[in-house]
Design a protein around this motif. Structure first.
Motif, PDB file in Angstrom:
ATOM      1  N   PHE A  63       7.451  -4.941 -11.400  1.00  0.00           N
ATOM      2  CA  PHE A  63       5.951  -5.051 -11.954  1.00  0.00           C
ATOM      3  C   PHE A  63       5.648  -3.638 -12.708  1.00  0.00           C
ATOM      4  O   PHE A  63       4.829  -3.406 -13.516  1.00  0.00           O
ATOM      5  CB  PHE A  63       5.126  -4.786 -10.986  1.00  0.00           C
ATOM      6  N   SER A  64       6.715  -2.536 -12.842  1.00  0.00           N
ATOM      7  CA  SER A  64       6.420  -1.205 -13.683  1.00  0.00           C
ATOM      8  C   SER A  64       6.808  -1.745 -15.043  1.00  0.00           C
ATOM      9  O   SER A  64       7.315  -2.754 -15.433  1.00  0.00           O
ATOM     10  CB  SER A  64       7.655  -0.381 -13.157  1.00  0.00           C
ATOM     11  N   ASP A  65       6.223  -0.947 -16.018  1.00  0.00           N
ATOM     12  CA  ASP A  65       6.555  -1.176 -17.308  1.00  0.00           C
ATOM     13  C   ASP A  65       7.834  -1.094 -17.797  1.00  0.00           C
ATOM     14  O   ASP A  65       8.251  -1.948 -18.394  1.00  0.00           O
ATOM     15  CB  ASP A  65       5.785  -0.200 -18.083  1.00  0.00           C
ATOM     16  N   GLU A  66       8.623  -0.020 -17.264  1.00  0.00           N
ATOM     17  CA  GLU A  66      10.063   0.004 -17.203  1.00  0.00           C
ATOM     18  C   GLU A  66      10.627  -1.408 -16.815  1.00  0.00           C
ATOM     19  O   GLU A  66      11.683  -1.929 -17.608  1.00  0.00           O
ATOM     20  CB  GLU A  66      10.693   0.956 -16.687  1.00  0.00           C
TER      21      GLU A  66
ATOM     22  N   ASP B   1       0.921  -1.282  -0.092  1.00  0.00           N
ATOM     23  CA  ASP B   1      -0.042   0.085   0.085  1.00  0.00           C
ATOM     24  C   ASP B   1       0.697   1.041   0.061  1.00  0.00           C
ATOM     25  O   ASP B   1       0.543   2.348  -0.678  1.00  0.00           O
ATOM     26  CB  ASP B   1      -1.052  -0.174   1.342  1.00  0.00           C
ATOM     27  N   GLN B   2       2.020   1.215   0.744  1.00  0.00           N
ATOM     28  CA  GLN B   2       2.808   2.322   0.869  1.00  0.00           C
ATOM     29  C   GLN B   2       3.991   2.388  -0.207  1.00  0.00           C
ATOM     30  O   GLN B   2       4.318   3.471  -0.901  1.00  0.00           O
ATOM     31  CB  GLN B   2       3.472   2.307   2.018  1.00  0.00           C
ATOM     32  N   TYR B   3       4.578   1.116  -0.595  1.00  0.00           N
ATOM     33  CA  TYR B   3       5.483   1.408  -1.546  1.00  0.00           C
ATOM     34  C   TYR B   3       5.156   0.510  -2.907  1.00  0.00           C
ATOM     35  O   TYR B   3       6.198   0.279  -3.763  1.00  0.00           O
ATOM     36  CB  TYR B   3       6.882   0.572  -0.929  1.00  0.00           C
ATOM     37  N   GLY B   4       3.990   0.171  -3.238  1.00  0.00           N
ATOM     38  CA  GLY B   4       3.914  -0.737  -4.305  1.00  0.00           C
ATOM     39  C   GLY B   4       2.918  -0.145  -5.436  1.00  0.00           C
ATOM     40  O   GLY B   4       1.869  -0.913  -5.718  1.00  0.00           O
ATOM     41  N   PRO B   5       3.024   1.070  -5.832  1.00  0.00           N
ATOM     42  CA  PRO B   5       2.081   1.535  -6.975  1.00  0.00           C
ATOM     43  C   PRO B   5       2.031   0.617  -8.141  1.00  0.00           C
ATOM     44  O   PRO B   5       0.788   0.549  -8.657  1.00  0.00           O
ATOM     45  CB  PRO B   5       2.340   3.066  -7.186  1.00  0.00           C
ATOM     46  N   ASN B   6       3.099   0.329  -8.609  1.00  0.00           N
ATOM     47  CA  ASN B   6       2.954  -0.811  -9.808  1.00  0.00           C
ATOM     48  C   ASN B   6       2.424  -2.086  -9.586  1.00  0.00           C
ATOM     49  O   ASN B   6       1.732  -2.562 -10.549  1.00  0.00           O
ATOM     50  CB  ASN B   6       4.250  -0.669 -10.326  1.00  0.00           C
TER      51      ASN B   6
END
Length: 575
Positions: free
Chosen positions: A383-386, A138-143
């Motif tokens: 998990f990010s696109d990059e 929740d805090q550090y995982g936007p992707n």
């Protein structure tokens, strides 16, 4: 909750198109500075892009792995460290992986990051050996949240916490590199005139004829049909093979009926019919004489020598031996991947696809890990696109190039992979699996990123570009472009039974162990029966013994788990 608990998310994801060893706790972190949130790239939830600002300090985390070829230091992993400040110290598990997991747990001496199946994950949860991840995400995982969407609930357990991460499947169709489970050597097919093989009897005929004419290959005894029973391999070669021949979805050691009733596959008619096929092979000296005593590596080694004519060997198992065969220029000893059934009337529903790929390859953070925030940020970058482009496509100009705005593998990289079967390990494209055969939390072959391009380089064109001339020749003989063309249409299933946590009560566990012991004790005896009468007697005795142990209760327990899951799933669908 696990799978059965995240139904709202499952439905939403369906509607949008499926949008180790010796690690002394945290010793890998000694001498490393802890990181703060500002030291890891900041990702955009919408675009999955990552900041170009790299962390200034590196942290080494230990991770026990099953694959001994994994290394950290290739171009991909170096770039991962540059982007996240994380380096993984791989320690390959030697021997029985499940036993090692238990030893780590008993000694409270586990690596910082651990990959577990769902049964062992629950053991670690009960012991407080792995930490909850939901607040960290929740805090550090936007992707992580962006890729999973509302289906992030799919990851939650009954206590409401998330303890592991694995790949989410955002694909809509089977990938172009999908292959059937049964394999037959090219030279066997060539000598037989490239016949159509649809049944086990037809497979038997071609390997018998070839073995009779070629009793030795390169000075070693020819093995008409290979298998392995030691450790976990019994589940693949003596269980999954029969399920595949019956055209059933892979629910592990179980058959799930349309009614929702669950049956233990080792006592089913599918297993009996497959054992009968193996009994026929055994009595004619066509089955590997060491099949009952050897395991994964021994069978792979024999296949890599080119002397195993046929086997049930899914691509995740047969790919390494085939890479070795290509490297040794034994192109005729490679394998055609052909669907093979008990008879031609079998309706094939085996090409199934689930929403997520958990169950056996789930990454967790242990209680020994210092600064787990940095690990979550590392996972989030993957998990990010990059991160997806880096880990699946590689580095632009080296592994891929842009043509008309689309990513395409470079010819040099394709040649390098064909010439060196370990190139993907050396470069860092491989990790400990994160669900089925995916690496680095891939969102799936055929899935697309925010830029509209594919998340992985697995397309029909790219798959064909990596085929050697002999493979293209065999495919042409059968009038197909890839081995995936032989598969039936994809069918979506709510889940696989093996993805759901098994019952946790002690009585069930006792029965589970006794049934496994019984199967291991009797399988070789049944298959080595000298005639049909003895075969029937031994199989009937096996079934009777299973019932005496508690088979009915065992099946009822799994039936309840499955029906409870389906009831909740269907109730959500109807809303």
């Amino acid at each position: 909750m696990r799978l059965k608990k995240g139904l709202a998310g499952i439905v939403l994801l369906s509607l949008i198109g499926f949008a180790a060893a010796g690690c002394a706790g945290n010793k890998g972190n000694e001498g490393e500075a802890s990181s703060s949130s500002s030291q890891s790239p900041t990702q955009s939830q919408e675009s999955g892009s990552a900041s170009s600002e790299a962390p200034t300090e590196k942290t080494i985390y230990t991770m026990g792995v099953e694959e001994s070829k994994l290394i950290w230091g290739g171009s991909i992993t170096k770039k991962l460290t540059e982007k996240t400040g994380v380096e993984l110290k791989y320690d390959a598990v030697l021997g029985d992986l499940f036993q090692k997991w238990d030893i780590w747990l008993a000694a409270s001496d586990y690596p910082d990051i651990i990959r577990l199946d769902n049964e062992h994950l629950q053991k670690y949860i009960d012991a407080g050996a792995v930490i909850p991840l939901d607040e960290l995400i929740d805090q550090y995982g936007p992707n992580i949240k962006a890729k999973w969407g509302d289906s992030l609930n799919l990851l939650k357990h009954d206590d409401g916490h998330i303890y592991s991460l694995y790949s989410v499947n955002a694909t809509k169709e089977a990938p172009a590199n999908a292959k059937a489970g049964f394999v037959v050597q090219y030279d066997v097919l060539k000598e037989a005139g490239f016949p159509t093989i649809k049944t086990l009897d037809q497979l038997y005929d071609v390997v018998k004829a070839y073995a009779a004419k070629h009793p030795k290959i390169d000075g070693k005894d020819t093995i008409a049909f290979g298998a392995a029973m030691n450790s976990w391999t019994i589940n693949v070669f003596f269980n999954n093979a029969g399920i595949s021949a019956a055209g059933r979805p892979d629910h592990g050691n179980f058959v799930v009926e349309d009614s929702g009733d669950v049956h233990w596959n080792p006592v089913s008619n599918y297993t009996k019919d497959y054992y009968k096929f193996m009994n026929k092979l055994f009595n004619e000296n066509l089955l590997d004489k060491e099949a009952f005593s050897m395991g994964e590596q021994e069978l792979k080694a024999k296949m890599a020598q080119g002397r195993v004519l046929a086997a049930y060997a899914p691509s995740w198992f047969s790919n390494p031996p085939e890479a070795s065969l290509r490297a040794a220029e034994l192109l005729d000893r490679q394998y055609a991947h052909i669907p093979v059934y008990f008879n031609e009337s079998v309706s094939d529903h085996s090409n199934a696809m689930t929403i997520a790929n958990g169950g056996t390859h789930e990454w967790a953070i242990t209680a020994n890990a210092k600064n787990p925030e940095k690990i979550i940020k590392f996972f989030d970058y993957l998990f990010s696109d990059e991160g997806q482009i880096l880990t699946q496509w590689g580095i632009e100009g080296v592994h891929y190039e842009l043509k008309d705005g689309k990513r395409t593998q470079t010819a040099e990289w394709v040649k390098q992979k064909l010439a060196d079967p370990d190139a993907i390990f050396k470069e860092g494209f491989r990790s400990e699996y994160t669900g089925q055969v995916t690496n680095w939390f891939s969102i799936g072959d055929g899935a697309k990123l925010a830029d509209g391009d594919f998340a992985t380089p697995i397309t029909q064109e790219s798959v064909r570009s990596e085929y050697d001339e002999k493979t293209l020749e065999v495919l042409d003989k059968y009038g197909i472009s890839t081995w995936a063309d032989l598969l039936p249409p994809v069918e979506k299933v709510p889940a696989y039974l093996w993805q759901l946590p098994p019952p946790s009560d002690s009585k069930f566990k006792v029965v589970d162990q006794k049934l496994d012991d019984l199967r291991r004790k009797t399988t070789s005896q049944i298959i080595m029966a000298k005639d049909d009468a003895e075969f029937e007697k031994l199989f009937a005795a096996f079934v009777a013994s299973a019932k005496d142990i508690g088979l009915d209760m065992y099946e009822e327990s799994f039936t309840k788990i499955w029906k409870d899951y389906l009831a909740e799933y269907n109730a959500t669908l109807s809303k």
